[in-house]
Write a protein that holds these residues in place. Structure first.
Motif, PDB file in Angstrom:
ATOM      1  N   LYS A 579      29.855   4.560  -2.200  1.00 13.86           N
ATOM      2  CA  LYS A 579      29.603   5.991  -2.275  1.00 13.86           C
ATOM      3  C   LYS A 579      28.244   6.315  -1.652  1.00 13.86           C
ATOM      4  CE  LYS A 579      29.422   9.795  -5.666  1.00 13.86           C
ATOM      5  NZ  LYS A 579      29.535  10.122  -7.110  1.00 13.86           N
ATOM      6  N   GLY A 580      28.189   7.461  -0.962  1.00 13.93           N
ATOM      7  CA  GLY A 580      26.925   7.944  -0.417  1.00 13.93           C
ATOM      8  C   GLY A 580      26.619   7.465   0.982  1.00 13.93           C
ATOM      9  N   PHE A 581      27.556   6.734   1.595  1.00  5.87           N
ATOM     10  CA  PHE A 581      27.329   6.199   2.939  1.00  5.87           C
ATOM     11  C   PHE A 581      28.521   6.531   3.837  1.00  5.87           C
ATOM     12  CE2 PHE A 581      24.604   3.649   0.299  1.00  5.87           C
ATOM     13  CZ  PHE A 581      23.491   3.384   1.095  1.00  5.87           C
ATOM     14  N   THR A 582      28.238   6.696   5.115  1.00  2.00           N
ATOM     15  CA  THR A 582      29.259   6.732   6.149  1.00  2.00           C
ATOM     16  C   THR A 582      28.755   5.905   7.324  1.00  2.00           C
ATOM     17  OG1 THR A 582      28.332   8.785   7.044  1.00  2.00           O
ATOM     18  CG2 THR A 582      30.200   9.006   5.519  1.00  2.00           C
ATOM     19  N   ALA A 583      29.660   5.549   8.217  1.00  2.00           N
ATOM     20  CA  ALA A 583      29.286   4.754   9.393  1.00  2.00           C
ATOM     21  C   ALA A 583      29.430   5.595  10.645  1.00  2.00           C
ATOM     22  CB  ALA A 583      30.169   3.511   9.485  1.00  2.00           C
ATOM     23  N   ALA A 584      28.417   5.548  11.521  1.00  2.00           N
ATOM     24  CA  ALA A 584      28.462   6.328  12.766  1.00  2.00           C
ATOM     25  C   ALA A 584      29.575   5.836  13.677  1.00  2.00           C
ATOM     26  CB  ALA A 584      27.109   6.240  13.473  1.00  2.00           C
ATOM     27  N   LEU A 588      37.717   5.804  11.837  1.00  2.00           N
ATOM     28  CA  LEU A 588      38.343   7.075  11.479  1.00  2.00           C
ATOM     29  C   LEU A 588      37.467   7.794  10.465  1.00  2.00           C
ATOM     30  CD1 LEU A 588      40.840   9.030  11.400  1.00  2.00           C
ATOM     31  CD2 LEU A 588      41.763   7.553   9.582  1.00  2.00           C
ATOM     32  N   THR A 589      37.325   9.104  10.628  1.00  2.00           N
ATOM     33  CA  THR A 589      36.663   9.938   9.630  1.00  2.00           C
ATOM     34  C   THR A 589      37.659  10.972   9.132  1.00  2.00           C
ATOM     35  OG1 THR A 589      34.448   9.648  10.574  1.00  2.00           O
ATOM     36  CG2 THR A 589      34.812  11.596   9.196  1.00  2.00           C
ATOM     37  N   ILE A 590      37.836  11.011   7.809  1.00  2.00           N
ATOM     38  CA  ILE A 590      38.753  11.963   7.172  1.00  2.00           C
ATOM     39  C   ILE A 590      37.914  12.956   6.392  1.00  2.00           C
ATOM     40  CG2 ILE A 590      40.694  12.248   5.591  1.00  2.00           C
ATOM     41  CD1 ILE A 590      41.347   9.282   6.015  1.00  2.00           C
ATOM     42  N   VAL A 616      43.034  19.229   6.184  1.00  2.00           N
ATOM     43  CA  VAL A 616      42.367  17.954   6.411  1.00  2.00           C
ATOM     44  C   VAL A 616      42.098  17.799   7.898  1.00  2.00           C
ATOM     45  CG1 VAL A 616      44.578  16.708   6.587  1.00  2.00           C
ATOM     46  CG2 VAL A 616      42.493  15.447   6.006  1.00  2.00           C
ATOM     47  N   ARG A 617      40.959  17.166   8.223  1.00  2.00           N
ATOM     48  CA  ARG A 617      40.605  16.908   9.623  1.00  2.00           C
ATOM     49  C   ARG A 617      40.461  15.404   9.828  1.00  2.00           C
ATOM     50  NH1 ARG A 617      36.744  20.642   8.291  1.00  2.00           N
ATOM     51  NH2 ARG A 617      35.048  19.143   8.658  1.00  2.00           N
ATOM     52  N   PHE A 618      40.994  14.929  10.927  1.00  2.00           N
ATOM     53  CA  PHE A 618      40.869  13.527  11.298  1.00  2.00           C
ATOM     54  C   PHE A 618      40.064  13.435  12.589  1.00  2.00           C
ATOM     55  CE2 PHE A 618      44.888  13.840   8.982  1.00  2.00           C
ATOM     56  CZ  PHE A 618      44.750  12.832   8.041  1.00  2.00           C
ATOM     57  N   ALA A 619      39.133  12.499  12.633  1.00  2.00           N
ATOM     58  CA  ALA A 619      38.362  12.242  13.849  1.00  2.00           C
ATOM     59  C   ALA A 619      38.380  10.742  14.105  1.00  2.00           C
ATOM     60  CB  ALA A 619      36.924  12.742  13.700  1.00  2.00           C
TER      61      ALA A 619
END
Length: 670
Positions: A579-584, A588-590, A616-619
């Motif tokens: 929790k609290g992190f994302t990766a550049a 996939l980003t939801i 919902v958005r997918f990237a």
């Protein structure tokens, strides 16, 4: 024969047997050994009765019976039943209390016998403060209606949850409107950590707990002298609509005082006792102590057979001791189960009995462990002191001394008994075949099994017949004989959990698993209350590593409406999250609101449907989401304990990918 119905002779199975002469002899010994002349519990159980309702059944909104006291009326015939341990029969009769009771004149009232737990109503300046609104909305609603009819209509101004088990909060929608809680009109008070614990215990091993809970609670056993008679802290679990409204006031201190609607209360946090999040309540102006489920009319489970983390027996004793010394001068003791006690001397007798037995079980089991007695032997060695054995409040109804002593050793040093042969035991089917071969085949084992049963050596018979059943699952003669041994063991046991377990397994060996209407806790309330990381952890449990081998991906999950974000990673066939992190550089980003994710968790929508709705958005690369869905296991609570006991039946409706299927309510009561 339908589940819950007895055969013409009152038995739970057509091939059932009456109590043997050995079981009758044991029963007679119990009658002589225990103080049945002490009737104070019966006097206290009857004290303060205001009214008994004209109904014995409460219907569920769905149309089936949610609660049925009438089904236990056979207990009130004034008979001694050979097929029920006399101590258990005594407890089962005490738990037939049904109606509205006055605990403290003009202030404290209880509705008992409408659910597994009591519902307590505290009269404030303007309305009711409800303590533990039971399991189901239907039973809680019936209790509130009955109270208002007999004592005058009053609004509910607050609800107190004593701890994180469903039978203490599941009926909240039956007593309050959630809109009144959101507006601040009604307070919901609970111990720190309540919401997390109320969900987590039902998620990670929920399916296994559901299967085991049906056995421990005997939910599908016929109610008769040969079947289900009691659940020690109440008759059974209500089968209605369960819900959850999040607390608005958390009790965070060891002792924390609040005044609600003119009622002064001191809450005692008691974590790691009967539940991970739990609290008692002291009413200093009335010298009344509400002991929640820390002190009831029985010794409780240190280890509950449905499955749960092993509880801390020593801490349990210390929390009762803290109540004794902090709430001096107590004159009224009442709780979420069982009946009240009055008078300082009587209350201290009960509190000390339970304090001392929790401590004695802890100390005694560990003393024996330090002398070399193992987890597989201690239940045959440990005995509580005779002075405690003769106190009804310290009897093994809900929790068994034998099971608790094993649990204490397991808590401290684990399941291994020190014997290397038990480090990596053979599968039971292989072990069974080896034993059958070495014992000279099934015919010799069956003959010896019958001989042992004829001698009343039921545990000995079970030891060898169990091997044969695993070696030859289709050997119905072996299954029936093992069922006969289990049946007598069930009749003999004082603990309903042990009785139900033996009798349920006897039924399954004879006829396969029972079916019936089961309570579901998969309510929108429960799903909404689940933390996103709990859901992600559950997905990790659901991943089949064999299917995930070779997969490597990262997914960012962002939920803007609550400001949370998570990094999900599949590596080494294992799904993890933080929790609290994302990766550049995530694959996939939801991005979707948590309120929309709820729909996926409940199975009412899917990522594809939400995308069509623009929710919902997918990237990035969509393939990891499909890969993850393809690894997920769908759990159903119908796995076998003994081989060959699953009946042919239609396959359960498959869950949708990413749906959390929470299991029946017995997974997190007691």
């Amino acid at each position: 024969m339908a589940a819950g119905q007895a055969s013409a002779d009152g038995h739970f199975h057509p091939e059932g047997k009456p109590a043997s002469r050995f079981t009758v002899e044991l029963r007679n010994g119990v009658k002589k050994a225990l103080p049945f002349e002490d009737v104070r519990d019966f006097e206290e159980n009857e004290r303060g009765l205001i009214a008994v309702p004209p109904f014995k059944q409460i219907m569920a909104d769905a149309g089936h019976v949610a609660w049925d006291m009438e089904s236990y009326s056979f207990l009130l015939q004034g008979k001694d039943f050979d097929s029920i341990n006399p101590s258990l029969q005594r407890q089962a009769i005490l738990n037939m209390a049904y109606g509205l009771y006055e605990v403290l004149p003009g202030r404290i009232y209880q509705v008992r016998g409408f659910d597994l737990a009591n519902i307590t109503f505290i009269k404030g300046d303007t309305g009711w403060i409800v303590f533990d609104p039971a399991t189901a909305a239907e039973t809680a609603r019936a209790a509130l209606k009955f109270v208002n009819e007999k004592l005058g209509e009053r609004p509910v101004v607050a609800v107190v949850y004593s701890h994180s088990h469903m039978d203490h909060f599941g009926g909240v929608h039956g007593v309050v409107d959630e809109a009144d809680v959101r507006s601040g009109k009604v307070k919901i008070i609970a111990p720190e950590g309540f919401l997390h614990e109320a969900i987590s215990e039902n998620v990670f091993a929920g399916t296994a707990m559901a299967r085991r809970g049906r056995v421990q609670y005997g939910l599908l056993l016929a109610r008769s002298e040969h079947g289900h008679v009691d659940q020690s802290i109440g008759k059974n679990v209500a089968n209605g609509n369960t819900g959850l409204i999040a607390p608005t006031v958390d009790i965070t201190e060891d002792f924390q005082e609040l005044t609600v609607d003119g009622v002064r209360m001191v809450f005692q946090n008691t974590p790691d006792t009967e539940a991970p999040a739990s609290m008692n309540t002291w009413f200093p102006d009335w010298k009344a102590f509400w002991a929640a489920e820390v002190v009831t009319g029985t010794i409780h489970n240190i280890y509950t057979l449905r499955g749960a983390p092993v509880r801390n027996s020593l801490n349990w004793s210390k929390q009762i001791n803290a109540a004794i010394h902090n709430f001096q001068g107590v004159e009224v003791l009442f709780a979420s189960h069982s009946w009240p006690r009055w008078g300082n001397a009587r209350i201290l007798e009960v509190l000390r009995a339970q304090r001392d037995l929790y401590a004695n079980m802890n100390n005694g089991a560990l003393r024996l462990a330090n002398m070399g007695v193992t987890v597989n032997e201690v239940h045959n060695v440990y005995r509580s002191p005779p002075s405690l054995q003769r106190q009804w409040a310290a009897r093994s109804y809900h929790g068994s001394e034998a099971i608790n002593s094993r649990a204490i050793i397991n808590r401290f040093i684990g399941f291994w008994d020190g014997n290397p042969v038990n480090l990596e035991p053979l599968p039971q089917t292989e072990s069974g075949r080896l034993y059958v071969e070495m014992m000279g085949g099934s015919a010799r084992i069956l003959a010896k099994g019958r001989e042992l049963i004829d001698q009343g050596k039921y545990l000995h018979a079970g030891e060898i017949l169990n091997r044969l059943v695993f070696a030859e699952p289709s050997n119905q003669a072996a299954r029936n004989l093992l069922a006969d041994a289990f049946e007598q063991l069930g009749y003999q046991r004082e603990s309903p959990s042990l009785r139900n377990t033996y009798l349920n397994m006897a039924y399954e060996l004879r006829s396969g698993m029972q079916e019936g209407v089961m309570q579901s806790s998969s309510s929108p309330d429960v799903i909404r209350a689940m933390a996103t990381d709990q859901w992600l952890d559950f997905l990790g449990i659901s991943v089949d590593s064999a299917k995930a081998e070779g997969m490597r991906f990262t997914i960012n999950l962002v939920t803007p409406d609550n400001g949370e974000k998570f990094l999900i990673e599949m590596s080494n066939a294992t799904l993890t999250n933080i929790k609290g992190f994302t990766a550049a550089d995530a694959d996939l980003t939801i991005t979707l609101d948590r309120s929309e994710l709820d729909r996926i968790m409940m199975g009412t929508s899917s990522f594809e449907a939400l995308e069509r709705e623009g929710k919902v958005r997918f990237a990035g690369d969509r393939r990891p989401l499909a890969q993850l869905a393809g690894t997920l296991t769908q759990f159903t609570p119908d796995f076998e304990v003994f081989p060959g006991t699953r009946n042919a039946r239609p396959a359960p409706a498959p869950a949708k990918p990413f749906q959390v299927v929470l299991q029946p309510v017995t997974t997190f009561v007691d």
